[in-house]
Design an enzyme around this catalytic site. Sequence first.
Site, PDB file in Angstrom:
ATOM      1  N   TYR A   1      78.681  25.922  -6.465  1.00 25.32           N
ATOM      2  CA  TYR A   1      79.104  27.076  -5.493  1.00 25.32           C
ATOM      3  C   TYR A   1      77.803  28.068  -5.663  1.00 25.32           C
ATOM      4  O   TYR A   1      76.654  27.829  -6.152  1.00 25.32           O
ATOM      5  CB  TYR A   1      80.322  27.710  -6.182  1.00 25.32           C
ATOM      6  CG  TYR A   1      80.588  28.425  -7.409  1.00 25.32           C
ATOM      7  CD1 TYR A   1      79.496  28.638  -8.366  1.00 25.32           C
ATOM      8  CD2 TYR A   1      81.887  28.413  -7.792  1.00 25.32           C
ATOM      9  CE1 TYR A   1      79.883  29.077  -9.465  1.00 25.32           C
ATOM     10  CE2 TYR A   1      82.066  29.106  -8.925  1.00 25.32           C
ATOM     11  CZ  TYR A   1      81.096  29.183  -9.858  1.00 25.32           C
ATOM     12  OH  TYR A   1      81.334  30.121 -11.088  1.00 25.32           O
ATOM     13  N   GLU A   2      77.779  28.957  -4.648  1.00 23.32           N
ATOM     14  CA  GLU A   2      76.860  30.054  -4.218  1.00 23.32           C
ATOM     15  C   GLU A   2      75.813  29.168  -3.799  1.00 23.32           C
ATOM     16  O   GLU A   2      74.543  29.515  -3.973  1.00 23.32           O
ATOM     17  CB  GLU A   2      76.431  30.864  -5.433  1.00 23.32           C
ATOM     18  CG  GLU A   2      77.544  31.558  -6.034  1.00 23.32           C
ATOM     19  CD  GLU A   2      78.502  32.364  -5.147  1.00 23.32           C
ATOM     20  OE1 GLU A   2      78.155  32.318  -4.011  1.00 23.32           O
ATOM     21  OE2 GLU A   2      79.782  32.678  -5.823  1.00 23.32           O
ATOM     22  N   GLY A   3      75.779  27.955  -3.026  1.00 29.21           N
ATOM     23  CA  GLY A   3      74.772  27.132  -2.602  1.00 29.21           C
ATOM     24  C   GLY A   3      74.528  26.024  -3.637  1.00 29.21           C
ATOM     25  O   GLY A   3      74.038  26.398  -4.753  1.00 29.21           O
TER      26      GLY A   3
END
Lengths: 602, 602
Positions: A441-443
Amino acid sequence: MAAYTAPLRDMGFVINELLRAPDRLQQMPAFAEIDGELIDSALSGAARFAEDVLAPLNADGDRIGCQLDGGAVTTPPGFAAAYRQYVDGGWPTLSCAPAHGGQGFPGLAHSAIVELLNGANQSWTMTPILSHGVYRIVSEHASPALQARWLPPIVDGRVTTTMLLTEAHCGSDLGLLRSTAVAAPEHDLAETAAYRISGSKIFISGADHEWTDNIVHMVLARLPDAPPGVRGISLFLVPKQLDDGTRNRLAVTNVEHKMGLRGSPTCAVALEAALGWLVGKPHQGLAAMFILMNDARLNVGVQAVAVAQGAYDAALAYARERLQMRVSSGARRPELPADPIIHHPDVRRMLMTQKARIEGGRMLAYWMALCSDLESQHPDPAERADAADLLALLTPVTKAFLSDNAYDDANLALQVLGGHGYLRDHGIEQRVRDVRIAQIYEGTNGVQARDLVGRKILGDGGSRLAKLMTRIRAALAAAETMSALAGLVAPVRRLADAFETLVRELADAQQRDREAPDAAAYDTLQALGHLCFGHLFVQAATIALPKAGAADPFHAAKLETAQFYVRHLLPRAFAHLESAHASAAASAQAGAAPLDEARLFG
Amino acid sequence: MAAYTAPLRDMGFVINELLRAPDRLQQMPAFAEIDGELIDSALSGAARFAEDVLAPLNADGDRIGCQLDGGAVTTPPGFAAAYRQYVDGGWPTLSCAPAHGGQGFPGLAHSAIVELLNGANQSWTMTPILSHGVYRIVSEHASPALQARWLPPIVDGRVTTTMLLTEAHCGSDLGLLRSTAVAAPEHDLAETAAYRISGSKIFISGADHEWTDNIVHMVLARLPDAPPGVRGISLFLVPKQLDDGTRNRLAVTNVEHKMGLRGSPTCAVALEAALGWLVGKPHQGLAAMFILMNDARLNVGVQAVAVAQGAYDAALAYARERLQMRVSSGARRPELPADPIIHHPDVRRMLMTQKARIEGGRMLAYWMALCSDLESQHPDPAERADAADLLALLTPVTKAFLSDNAYDDANLALQVLGGHGYLRDHGIEQRVRDVRIAQIYEGTNGVQARDLVGRKILGDGGSRLAKLMTRIRAALAAAETMSALAGLVAPVRRLADAFETLVRELADAQQRDREAPDAAAYDTLQALGHLCFGHLFVQAATIALPKAGAADPFHAAKLETAQFYVRHLLPRAFAHLESAHASAAASAQAGAAPLDEARLFG
C-alpha cells in the site's frame, strides 16, 4: 504472548545521539518550546499507552476481525475504547500547530509515536494514523471556511479521517480514476464550492467504525470539465455525517477478507451523489493528496520497523528459553538438558539479521522524519531545500527497503520459533501477515523503485543523489580517522563508488532505451537502501566506538551490530548492482519470450 | 480463481529431455516394464485429478478448516470424497512394488505426482503423501507378520499414515524425546513384540479424519532400558483401530490454529498405553524413520515448487489482464486505456524471478528423485553409491533452497497483484500462508544447513562434494563447446571455484572453532543451491540451444530463462559466499553482546 515492550533505548539513541535531533529542532522557531525532555516524556507516555492499552487488543483483533452489519462497521473488542483513551490523552493534537489547537511537536516525535502504536497493534493504528496527513492537507490547502469547520475535530480526534483514492480498476494508475463530481452550489460553504460525488472506491482503511460520530473522507474524483489522466483529478472533503444531521450518501458495501490486518476495516465504499467540498484548486487534487501520500510512505517505513521489532522481541525471548541440541563445540549450558537455541550460530544469524535491519531501518526512517521537519520549518531556505531533496530522494527507499526488510525479518522471527511460530499462539505469524501489506500500500514497492530511479535520481540529472553522496562521503571520511572502523568504512565506500557507476550507466542506457532504468529500478533501490544503511551504521559506529568500553553494554552492542550488517548483509548490495547492470545492458524486449509464451504449453 | 493447470510441458522437459529418465530407468530391472509413455499417461491422469477434483476444494479448505468434535476430526467439505476417488484411481499403489500389490512405477513418477497434487491443494495432499515413506519403512524394516497385516491396506490406500515424532519440548532435537513404551507380550503378533506406548505428540498431520476406517501411526518412543539421546529411540506401528474392533488408546486432543495449511488437520495427540508393535530393532527407530524423513524432505522441495508454480500461474494470468500505466518508452498497447502490467519491466522482473526459480527447483528436485531410484534400484553398486552420495549431499539443499525460494516466489506472485493479492479472493495469499510451513517442517531450513555443512560436506572430508563438482565441471566443459553459451558458463564456473575455496576455508576454520561451519551453514547452503541451479540451467541451455529456433517457442523461452537466472539471481550466491567467509573468520563468540544485552535496555 502478545506483550510489547517499547524499544525506547534504541529510539533514544537514534533521536539523541545519532541525529542530535532535540538540539537541531529547538533551534528552529517552530519548535523552540520543545526540548529533549518533553520529547522523551511524550515517548514514554505513548509507550505506556501502546504497551498497556493497544498490545493486549492485538491478537483478538486479528481473530475476531471487523463486521459489517446494516451498513455499519464494528471493529474488534476494545478498539473503540482504546481510541477514546487516545483522544483523552491528547495524542492526536501532538504534532499539530499550536495555532490549530495542537501541541506543536516536531514530526520526528510523531513518527516515533507512530512506531510505538504500530509495534503494539498495527491494525488499530491504521485508522488514527492518517489524521496527521489529512491535517496537513486541510491546513495547507482547504479554504478558511473548511478549515474553520473541520480542523478542530481533526486536531482533537473527534473525527477520524480516510483517503478514498483507489478504485477496483485503478490502483497504481490514478490516471484511470472514474469517480465524478458535479457542482451542488446550493451547498457551498462560504466561498467553498460544494459537489455531489459518485463512484466506487476500494481498499479504504477505517471507512466506517463505531469509534466516533463522524468521519472525514478525502476523496479523489473528476469534475465534468476535467482533462483526462492525472491532471484532471480533484480533491474533496466528504464527511460521513452532514451538519444538518443527515447521513451523507456514502455507504460501506464490503469489508474485505485480507491476509492480515484483520482488526482494521478495509472497506469498499460507494458514493452516490455524496456531498463534498473542494479542497485546493480544481484538477490539482493529486498534488495536495501527495502531501498525505509522502507522509504515509514515511509512516509505512516506520510501521514496518515497528512490526519487525515486535516479532524480533518475541523471537529473542523464545530463543533464550527454548532448549534444543548442543552447539557443535560442546555444551554451552551443560546443566540443562540441551542448550538454549540462542547459542546456536544459525539462530544467532537470524536474530542478528533482524536486529541489524530493524536498527538500520529506524535510523533511516527517523532521519527522514527529521528531514521533513527541516523541510517545513527550518528558517534557512538552503537547509529547507537540502532537506527536501534528501526526503524526496529517500522516501521511496524508506518505504520500500524498510517494508521488504520487515517482512523478511518477521519471517525470520517466525523461523526462530520453528513449528511453534507457524501457530497462532505466539502472535508472530500475525505480524508476518499484518506487515505484508506494507510492501503494497501507499504505492507498491515496484512503484517506489520506478519513482526513485526515474523521477528522483535520473529525473533531476542526479543532483539530489549528489547531495546524498556528498554527505555519505563526508561521514566516511570522518569515520576513517578512527582506525578501528577501517573494516567498516571500506566496504561502504566501495558500494558508494559502485552505486555511482551504476547510475551513470543507467543514465546512458536511458538514452538508448527508456525502459532500461525501470528494469533496473528494483535492484537499484535495494542497493541504495544498503548504501544508506551502511552509511548510517558507520555513523552509529563512530558514536558507539568511544563509548563501547562502558559498563552499559549498549554501545558495544551497537558497534557489533554495525559490523554484522557490513560483513553479512551489505554484500547483497553488490548482487543487486550486478543484476541492475544486466538490466541496463539488456534491451527492453529481453525476456519477452518466456512470459509471453510459457503458458501456451499447458 | 483457484484454478490449477498442471505444468506438464515443463515437467516433461525435465523428465525426458534434461534427465532422459525413462530410458535410464527402463534399463534397470525394477522398472523394465515402465516406459516413457506409461509415465506420461500416469502424469496426465494425475493432472486431471489434481485440476478437476483437488483444485476446486482448496479455497474452501482454507476458509472452513478442520473441526475436532468428540475426539473425531472432520476435514473440509469434499476432502474425504476426493480421497476415495484417489484410492479408486489406484494412485496409492503407483510406486509400490508389484510384489506388494503396487504398480512398480519409479519414485520419480511419484515425485511428479506429488507436485501435481500439491499444486492443486497442498492441505489435502498432506494426509496421503506420507504413505509412500511409511510403505518404505514397513516394507524394509517391519517384521513379516506386520508386513502381512499392514502393507496391503497401506499400499491400496484403505488406511492413511502419520508420523508421531515431535513433542512440545522436542522438535529439532529428538534426543529429548520422552514418550515411553513398555512390553505388552500378551499382544505380540507372531514374533513381533507388542508394547503399550504413552506420551504426548504435537504437529501430527492427518492424525485423525473421516477419510478411512483406520489410520496407521508410526510412533517414536523409548523402551524402559533405552540409553539417553537419539540412540535410545524405538519405532512402533500404532493403529487407530485394533483388530479386535476396539479403539486404540490414542486421542486427538487439539487441532492447531495455523497460519496456513488449514485444510490439513495438524493435531496434538495423547497416547495413554496405546498398543503398538515394534518396527525394526530396539533403540534403532531413528534410522528407520530417516528413510521416511529423507523421502519427506525431497517431497517438501517438490511441494514448494508446486505451490510456487500455482501462485506464479495466477500472477501471470493477472499480469496479462490488469491494465495500469504506460511503459516508459510510450504505449505498448495504445488501443487500451493503459498497458497490461506484464509489459512493465519491474513486473517482468518479478515474474521471471518466479519462473526461473520454479524451473530451477523442478530440475533439482526431479534430479534427486531420479537419484533416489538409482540408489535403490540400479544393478551397478558403483552407480548406486554415486546416486546415494549425490542424494545425501543435496537432499538438504533441495528441501531448504526450494522452500526458501518458493516462499519468496509466492510472495512475488502476491506482489504482482498488489492490493488484490492481499485479499483472500485470488487464492495467492493462501498459497503464501500454506507454503510458509515448508521452510520449517521435516527439519527447519537451519537444521538442513547444519546437516549439509557439518555432516554432508565436512563430515566425509568432502568426498560427496567432490563427486558433485566433477559432474558440474564436466557439464560446464560440455556446454563450453557451444560458443553461444559462454556467457552462461563463465559465472557458474566462477561460482564453482569460489564455492570450493569456501569449503576449504570452512574445513580450516573448523579446526580452530567447531562452531564456525554452523555459523556459515545457511550462506553455504544458499550458495550451493545457486551453484546447482546454475549447473542445471547450463545443462538445460545446452539442450534448448539447438531447438531454440523451432516454431514451438518452449526451448527459446528456456534459454532466456537460463540467461535470466545466471544474470540476475546467480550473483546472490557471491553475497552469500562473502557472508560465509565472514562467519568462518569470526570466532564463535562474535556477536554475542548484541543479543545477550540488547533487551536489557527496555
